[in-house]
Design a protein around this motif. Sequence first.
Motif, PDB file in Angstrom:
ATOM      1  N   ALA A  26     -27.203  12.937 -16.042  1.00  0.00           N
ATOM      2  CA  ALA A  26     -28.279  12.615 -15.100  1.00  0.00           C
ATOM      3  C   ALA A  26     -29.649  12.943 -15.705  1.00  0.00           C
ATOM      4  N   ARG A  27     -29.743  14.052 -16.422  1.00  0.00           N
ATOM      5  CA  ARG A  27     -31.013  14.413 -17.071  1.00  0.00           C
ATOM      6  C   ARG A  27     -31.356  13.418 -18.173  1.00  0.00           C
ATOM      7  N   ARG A  28     -30.351  13.018 -18.950  1.00  0.00           N
ATOM      8  CA  ARG A  28     -30.575  12.028 -20.011  1.00  0.00           C
ATOM      9  C   ARG A  28     -31.064  10.710 -19.414  1.00  0.00           C
ATOM     10  N   ALA A  29     -30.442  10.278 -18.323  1.00  0.00           N
ATOM     11  CA  ALA A  29     -30.845   9.034 -17.669  1.00  0.00           C
ATOM     12  C   ALA A  29     -32.263   9.144 -17.114  1.00  0.00           C
ATOM     13  N   GLU A  30     -32.596  10.303 -16.549  1.00  0.00           N
ATOM     14  CA  GLU A  30     -33.940  10.526 -16.006  1.00  0.00           C
ATOM     15  C   GLU A  30     -35.001  10.432 -17.105  1.00  0.00           C
ATOM     16  N   LEU A  31     -34.762  11.089 -18.240  1.00  0.00           N
ATOM     17  CA  LEU A  31     -35.714  11.049 -19.346  1.00  0.00           C
ATOM     18  C   LEU A  31     -35.820   9.647 -19.951  1.00  0.00           C
ATOM     19  N   THR A  32     -34.700   8.956 -20.058  1.00  0.00           N
ATOM     20  CA  THR A  32     -34.721   7.593 -20.588  1.00  0.00           C
ATOM     21  C   THR A  32     -35.553   6.688 -19.690  1.00  0.00           C
ATOM     22  N   ARG A  33     -35.336   6.765 -18.373  1.00  0.00           N
ATOM     23  CA  ARG A  33     -36.128   5.970 -17.422  1.00  0.00           C
ATOM     24  C   ARG A  33     -37.609   6.307 -17.529  1.00  0.00           C
ATOM     25  N   TYR A  34     -37.904   7.591 -17.658  1.00  0.00           N
ATOM     26  CA  TYR A  34     -39.288   8.040 -17.737  1.00  0.00           C
ATOM     27  C   TYR A  34     -40.003   7.422 -18.944  1.00  0.00           C
ATOM     28  N   TRP A  35     -39.428   7.586 -20.154  1.00  0.00           N
ATOM     29  CA  TRP A  35     -40.082   7.075 -21.363  1.00  0.00           C
ATOM     30  C   TRP A  35     -40.144   5.555 -21.363  1.00  0.00           C
ATOM     31  N   ARG A  36     -39.133   4.917 -20.823  1.00  0.00           N
ATOM     32  CA  ARG A  36     -39.113   3.453 -20.747  1.00  0.00           C
ATOM     33  C   ARG A  36     -40.239   2.944 -19.840  1.00  0.00           C
TER      34      ARG A  36
END
Length: 130
Positions: A26-36
């Motif tokens: 969930a943290r990885r997905a959150e950071l990926t969405r953020y940078w994207r």
Amino acid sequence: MTEPVLTIVLAQPQEWLSLNKRYHWARRAELTRYWRALTAAAAKKNRGDATWPLPRCRVVVTLVVPDRRRRDAANYAPTAKAAVDGLVDCGVWPDDTAEFVVGPDMRIEHTPHRRAIRIDVYDLTEGEQA
């Protein structure tokens, strides 16, 4: 080297994704969405008079760091991947396959200023080598 057709500089309010870290999904997905999303918004803001989609381009992602610690730029490939996906999301290219994008090439730059990511996009149709 020719001038980039698009340059984006992103401050670092969130951590960079690293291959060395073991994130909860969930943290990885959150950071990926953020940078994207951050990259897509910055590209739209810095578009200028550029016509999108761009032709085949080379992407160079530079991690700007304020210290001299040893780092392996390739470990931050997940952050660069999210940034390139953000460029696709906002229409810079129709896709991030090799037909449209070469790279991203990862770099580290030391500076006394704050941490940031600089994304330079170079048009390969203007004689630039892949």
